[in-house]
Write an enzyme that holds these catalytic residues in place. Structure first.
Site, PDB file in Angstrom:
ATOM      1  N   LYS A 219       9.865   7.722   6.170  1.00 19.02           N
ATOM      2  CA  LYS A 219       8.789   8.342   6.926  1.00 19.02           C
ATOM      3  C   LYS A 219       9.274   8.616   8.339  1.00 19.02           C
ATOM      4  CE  LYS A 219       3.941   7.651   8.280  1.00 19.02           C
ATOM      5  NZ  LYS A 219       2.771   6.741   8.169  1.00 19.02           N
ATOM      6  N   LYS A 318       9.298   1.404   0.343  1.00 23.70           N
ATOM      7  CA  LYS A 318       9.308   1.713  -1.090  1.00 23.70           C
ATOM      8  C   LYS A 318       8.577   3.025  -1.330  1.00 23.70           C
ATOM      9  CE  LYS A 318       6.979   0.307  -5.342  1.00 23.70           C
ATOM     10  NZ  LYS A 318       7.927   0.903  -6.268  1.00 23.70           N
ATOM     11  N   TYR A 320       6.098   5.032  -3.459  1.00 27.67           N
ATOM     12  CA  TYR A 320       5.018   4.823  -4.413  1.00 27.67           C
ATOM     13  C   TYR A 320       4.699   6.142  -5.117  1.00 27.67           C
ATOM     14  CZ  TYR A 320       4.494   0.330  -2.128  1.00 27.67           C
ATOM     15  OH  TYR A 320       4.736  -0.923  -1.630  1.00 27.67           O
ATOM     16  N   ASP A 361      -8.345   2.185   9.724  1.00 28.49           N
ATOM     17  CA  ASP A 361      -8.231   3.561   9.230  1.00 28.49           C
ATOM     18  C   ASP A 361      -8.166   3.574   7.707  1.00 28.49           C
ATOM     19  OD1 ASP A 361      -8.107   6.314   9.380  1.00 28.49           O
ATOM     20  OD2 ASP A 361      -5.938   6.388   9.678  1.00 28.49           O
ATOM     21  N   ASP A 365      -6.649   8.236   1.224  1.00 27.59           N
ATOM     22  CA  ASP A 365      -5.362   8.863   1.502  1.00 27.59           C
ATOM     23  C   ASP A 365      -4.360   7.874   2.096  1.00 27.59           C
ATOM     24  OD1 ASP A 365      -6.117  11.373   0.599  1.00 27.59           O
ATOM     25  OD2 ASP A 365      -6.966  11.949   2.536  1.00 27.59           O
ATOM     26  N   ASP A 383       0.047   3.186   6.256  1.00 28.54           N
ATOM     27  CA  ASP A 383      -0.358   3.907   7.470  1.00 28.54           C
ATOM     28  C   ASP A 383      -1.125   3.010   8.437  1.00 28.54           C
ATOM     29  OD1 ASP A 383       0.836   6.258   6.629  1.00 28.54           O
ATOM     30  OD2 ASP A 383      -0.956   6.919   5.571  1.00 28.54           O
TER      31      ASP A 383
END
Length: 608
Positions: A219, A318, A320, A361, A365, A383
């Site tokens: 990311k 990882k 997913y 949050d 998503d 996140d």
């Protein structure tokens, strides 16, 4: 002579008379308590105060009692010994010595009749269960990564081979990734004292469409405003790194990183939290489809119209299979799968709350799903960019102005966070805000429709009576649990651990405990027996499923056959064992009792 004076004289001379008659010598060692070790001989030429001997005996008895406690031999201390110790202590108190008060503490510890109760002993066994479960190394990530290769030098982009982009959001992009040189060739050790230039960032990309070749995900955060400095980047984006296992940068700022860790909380690994293996800063490379996906986030050295900086933050985790939002759309879950997902979500929230962290949050998503076993998918939270992980304030954030960041996702913001107005004494309490959001997401898990996202309800002004009814296929106790967690007042909601226990009890507890006609709750011994049976299943049966999940990806067929054999033998699936282990790793008899009591209260309402 007054009555008071007579009483004073009687007490003074009566005690002297009793001492003379009994001819007691408090200093003799023959009358010392035999449960403790003998005192060392008095050093020559050293004067010892009159009460020293018994005070030392009292302290030694306390130490001896603790040793007995640690060695689990409380049951070997006979009542006759405890009674003899009490009698001796009472005689010494009569003769004006305070030392036996220390002795009585030791006697109370040794006999098990005072400080330690039966409940304490049972909770001690629960502690042993938690210790045993915590030592199991579950291979729930299904990744064969040799982390020792990066012990002496930090991981960088040059160590990774990237595939195609798999996700893109407003603040980051995610690429499929794997570690290069898996054949065991030695890595080139970089000079830790040297800064790497922009041109040295070389990332190998592959055009392979086989996503299974990339077990990892990289990311890359978009950096528009933060200067190209590792210190500045980590300081501004530290929330993203909360679940990371290792922190790395390409400059020498170890002292600053230690200071950062002291100011902010770190989240230990958990099966229901994203597996983030490493965090590092590096120069932004030119990757596949970068100009088409995120041109504005690119630095001008790559794209002339870009507004991004040269360096950014990279998170190696990882990979997913999908998000919860996509999973619910493409694979509508059964009632049992929905319950498994909800239980895992509550376990994750309980883990965060126990470590003083609020996600702030939560939404479908930001929840990832591993579908290696579709009948029992694994759910993880991801996140953490909006999380609250501050050691100074904990979960209570001063809300002095509108500039204070409340978190993301206003639609699923708990009432106690969305409603307050800033002021000098206003405080936002996030202790149960994630629990509220998790309950709202449960509507999507069970019915596919969240009333706070697609309906007319708003967290700032809804009433509990306006909450829609869940389907009849959802157990009544579970419906009441969701309703409890969506109470406007946090004080009316269950504790996160107790709420997670309710789901665990629905899944694994004896059915007699949950029936409406059951009025008598199980005893502490019965609860402990059940916990021990679950522990035995984890330690024995779970080994085979753990082995099935740890095989390399080249042995998919053998692993699938092994998992099939496990299910045919009547054992549970690997994710189910993983969920049970999460429960046992934090189980206490008191919390289990609280969950059972709440369930029986709900069942009692059915008859009323």
């Amino acid at each position: 002579m007054s009555v008071r004076a007579i009483g004073t004289h009687l007490f003074k001379y009566g005690r002297t008379f009793v001492r003379h008659i009994c001819k007691r010598d408090i200093q003799t060692t023959a009358d010392k308590i035999n449960a403790a070790q003998q005192l060392p001989p008095k050093p020559h030429g050293v004067s010892i105060s009159k009460g020293f001997g018994l005070r030392t005996v009292g302290v030694q008895i306390g130490l001896q009692a603790r040793k007995l406690l640690i060695n689990n031999v409380l049951n070997r201390v006979t009542n006759s010994l405890a009674s003899d110790l009490r009698k001796r202590a009472a005689r010494r108190i009569l003769y004006g010595d305070s030392g036996p008060f220390f002795a009585l503490v030791g006697v109370s510890l040794a006999s098990g009749t005072g400080i330690l109760t039966r409940e304490d002993e049972l909770e001690g066994v629960c502690w042993e269960i938690r210790e045993a479960i915590s030592k199991i190394k579950w291979h729930y990530h299904d990744i064969d990564i040799d982390e020792t290769r990066f012990e002496n030098s930090p991981i960088t982009l040059n160590d990774l081979s990237l595939g195609k982009p798999i996700a893109k959001g407003a603040n980051a992009v995610v690429y499929a990734a794997k570690i290069k040189n898996q054949d065991g060739l030695p890595r080139t050790q970089p000079d830790k004292n040297a800064e790497r230039s922009v041109s040295e960032t070389i990332v190998k990309t592959e055009d392979s469409d086989d996503i299974e070749k990339f077990p990892l995900a990289l990311k890359m955060m978009f950096n528009y405003d933060i200067q190209s400095s590792a210190m500045a980047i980590l300081n501004a984006m530290y929330r993203e790194t909360v679940p990371a296992r290792e922190y790395y940068s390409n400059v020498r700022i170890s002292d600053w990183e230690i200071d950062l860790s002291k100011r902010n909380r770190h989240l230990p690994p958990h099966p229901n939290v994203v597996a983030m293996f490493s965090v590092f800063t590096d120069y932004v490379p030119e990757l596949q489809d970068c100009r088409g996906l995120y041109p504005a986030a690119l630095p001008q050295r790559i794209h002339p119209d870009g507004d991004g900086r040269n360096m950014s933050l990279f998170l190696l985790m990882k990979r997913y299979d999908t998000t919860l939002a996509d999973f619910l759309t493409s694979h509508p879950p059964s009632a049992r799968v929905s319950l498994l997902l909800f239980a895992q979500l509550l376990e994750a929230v309980a883990h965060l709350t126990a470590h003083g962290i609020a996600h702030r949050d939560l939404k479908t998503d930001n929840i990832l799903i591993d579908t290696a076993e579709p009948e029992a998918p694994i759910l993880v939270l991801a996140d953490f960019g909006c999380c609250l992980a501050d050691k100074a304030n904990g979960l209570r954030l001063p809300y002095t102005s509108h500039e204070v960041d409340k978190g993301g996702n206003v639609a699923l913001m708990a009432p106690e966070i969305a409603c307050p107005r800033p002021g000098a004494f206003c405080v936002l309490d996030y202790g149960k805000s994630d629990l509220w959001a998790a309950a709202a997401i449960t509507y999507e898990v069970f019915s596919g429709r969240n009333p706070f996202c697609v309906g007319t309800l708003r967290s700032v002004d809804y009433e509990e009576e306006q909450l829609p009814e869940m389907g009849a296929e959802v157990p009544y106790v579970l419906r009441r649990l969701v309703g409890n967690l969506l109470q406007r007042k946090p004080s009316k909601r269950l504790n996160p651990e107790v709420a997670a226990n309710v789901c665990q009890l629905i899944l694994w507890a004896p059915s007699t405990w949950l029936k409406p006609e059951t009025r008598k709750p199980p005893s502490s011994a019965e609860i402990l027996q059940w916990l021990l049976s679950l522990t035995t299943k984890i330690l024995c049966e779970g080994r085979m499923t753990n082995k099935a999940g740890s095989e390399s990806i080249q042995l998919d067929s053998d692993r699938a056959q092994l998992q099939s054999d496990v299910r045919k033998a009547g054992r549970r699936t690997y994710p189910e064992y993983l969920l049970i282990s999460c429960f046992l790793a934090r189980a206490t008899i008191s919390n289990v009792k609280a969950a059972i009591s709440w369930i029986q209260t709900v069942n009692a309402d059915i008859d009323d």
